[in-house]
Write an enzyme that holds these catalytic residues in place. Structure first.
Site, PDB file in Angstrom:
ATOM      1  N   ARG A  48      36.386  -3.541  11.302  1.00 60.30           N
ATOM      2  CA  ARG A  48      37.380  -3.565  12.380  1.00 60.30           C
ATOM      3  C   ARG A  48      38.542  -4.487  12.028  1.00 60.30           C
ATOM      4  O   ARG A  48      39.697  -4.125  12.159  1.00 60.30           O
ATOM      5  CB  ARG A  48      36.734  -4.042  13.688  1.00 60.30           C
ATOM      6  CG  ARG A  48      35.728  -3.069  14.263  1.00 60.30           C
ATOM      7  CD  ARG A  48      34.866  -3.735  15.291  1.00 60.30           C
ATOM      8  NE  ARG A  48      34.169  -4.871  14.715  1.00 60.30           N
ATOM      9  CZ  ARG A  48      33.258  -5.607  15.338  1.00 60.30           C
ATOM     10  NH1 ARG A  48      32.949  -5.339  16.575  1.00 60.30           N
ATOM     11  NH2 ARG A  48      32.670  -6.608  14.728  1.00 60.30           N
ATOM     12  N   HIS A  77      31.064   2.506  17.023  1.00 58.31           N
ATOM     13  CA  HIS A  77      29.946   2.977  16.197  1.00 58.31           C
ATOM     14  C   HIS A  77      29.947   4.512  16.128  1.00 58.31           C
ATOM     15  O   HIS A  77      29.748   5.092  15.050  1.00 58.31           O
ATOM     16  CB  HIS A  77      28.605   2.544  16.808  1.00 58.31           C
ATOM     17  CG  HIS A  77      28.351   1.075  16.835  1.00 58.31           C
ATOM     18  ND1 HIS A  77      27.943   0.412  17.968  1.00 58.31           N
ATOM     19  CD2 HIS A  77      28.438   0.122  15.861  1.00 58.31           C
ATOM     20  CE1 HIS A  77      27.768  -0.876  17.693  1.00 58.31           C
ATOM     21  NE2 HIS A  77      28.079  -1.081  16.417  1.00 58.31           N
ATOM     22  N   LYS A  95      20.831 -12.379  14.674  1.00 60.38           N
ATOM     23  CA  LYS A  95      21.787 -13.173  15.433  1.00 60.38           C
ATOM     24  C   LYS A  95      21.206 -13.691  16.749  1.00 60.38           C
ATOM     25  O   LYS A  95      21.272 -14.842  17.058  1.00 60.38           O
ATOM     26  CB  LYS A  95      23.049 -12.353  15.702  1.00 60.38           C
ATOM     27  CG  LYS A  95      23.910 -12.218  14.459  1.00 60.38           C
ATOM     28  CD  LYS A  95      25.143 -11.386  14.713  1.00 60.38           C
ATOM     29  CE  LYS A  95      24.851  -9.909  14.611  1.00 60.38           C
ATOM     30  NZ  LYS A  95      26.039  -9.068  14.628  1.00 60.38           N
ATOM     31  N   SER A 129      29.736  -4.762  20.548  1.00 65.00           N
ATOM     32  CA  SER A 129      28.617  -4.652  21.501  1.00 65.00           C
ATOM     33  C   SER A 129      28.594  -5.859  22.422  1.00 65.00           C
ATOM     34  O   SER A 129      28.386  -5.726  23.630  1.00 65.00           O
ATOM     35  CB  SER A 129      27.288  -4.561  20.744  1.00 65.00           C
ATOM     36  OG  SER A 129      27.262  -3.411  19.939  1.00 65.00           O
TER      37      SER A 129
END
Ligand code: PNS
Length: 171
Positions: free
Chosen positions: A101, A25, A49, A138
């Site tokens: 990514r 990030h 989520k 994360s």
């Protein structure tokens, strides 16, 4: 960026859960800050989520400290709830920034970008992840950390400190 420097005057928003902020990030924030006049890092209040590990205030504080440590003067931290498209319109933001990514990121982000443009008229700019960070997420950082692994390379110092405090508090 255009020859007349349009991008330099644009306000960009970088939305996410940031539970927690990672070096991936930070890389996107730093690169966006070099392109756009101002970058708003926007933390979603309630991620769809799952329940976040860190409170909204913890997530914002970690980002603020990391941005300060990186001396990124044109980056601000904010939060939003509800539709990103509504927030983008309310803040008069010019562009949404998203990091990519892997190919599966693109599949998800493409439809999200089209929906956000349809709802708000604001386009999304995709920034390819630096290969050094393309495997970092994360959720993976949290899993490695709480199972005793070393994550120093994957998160800014302010995040590492907060994660240690969180772990000690959970003991
Ligand atoms: O870090 P994340 O979890 O990938 O971030 C996802 C986020 C917060 C950018 C996305 O879930 C979002 O924009 N949520 C706000 C609700 C919304 O606008 N949903 C419709 C998107 S088409």
């Amino acid at each position: 960026m255009t020859n007349n420097g349009t991008a330099r005057h644009a306000i960009a928003i970088y939305p996410g859960s940031f539970d927690p902020l990672t070096m991936g990030h930070m890389d996107v924030i730093g690169r966006a800050a070099a392109i756009f006049e101002r970058v708003l890092v926007a933390v979603v209040v309630n991620p769809q989520k799952r329940e976040p590990l860190f409170t909204l205030e913890e997530r914002k504080t970690m980002i603020g400290a990391s941005v300060h440590d990186a001396e990124l003067a044109n980056v601000d931290v904010t939060d939003f709830r509800g539709l990103l498209a509504d927030f983008v319109r309310a803040q008069s933001v010019d562009v949404i920034v998203k990091g990519l990514r892997v190919v599966s990121d693109f599949e998800n982000e493409m439809s999200t970008a089209l929906m956000n443009r349809s709802l708000s008229g604001v386009d999304t700019v995709f920034m390819p992840s630096d290969p050094r960070y393309s495997f970092i997420s994360s959720s993976m950082v949290k899993e490695v950390f709480f199972l005793g692994g070393t994550i120093d390379e994957y998160v800014p110092l302010a995040v590492l400190r907060t994660m240690r405090d969180k772990r000690d508090g959970l003991r």
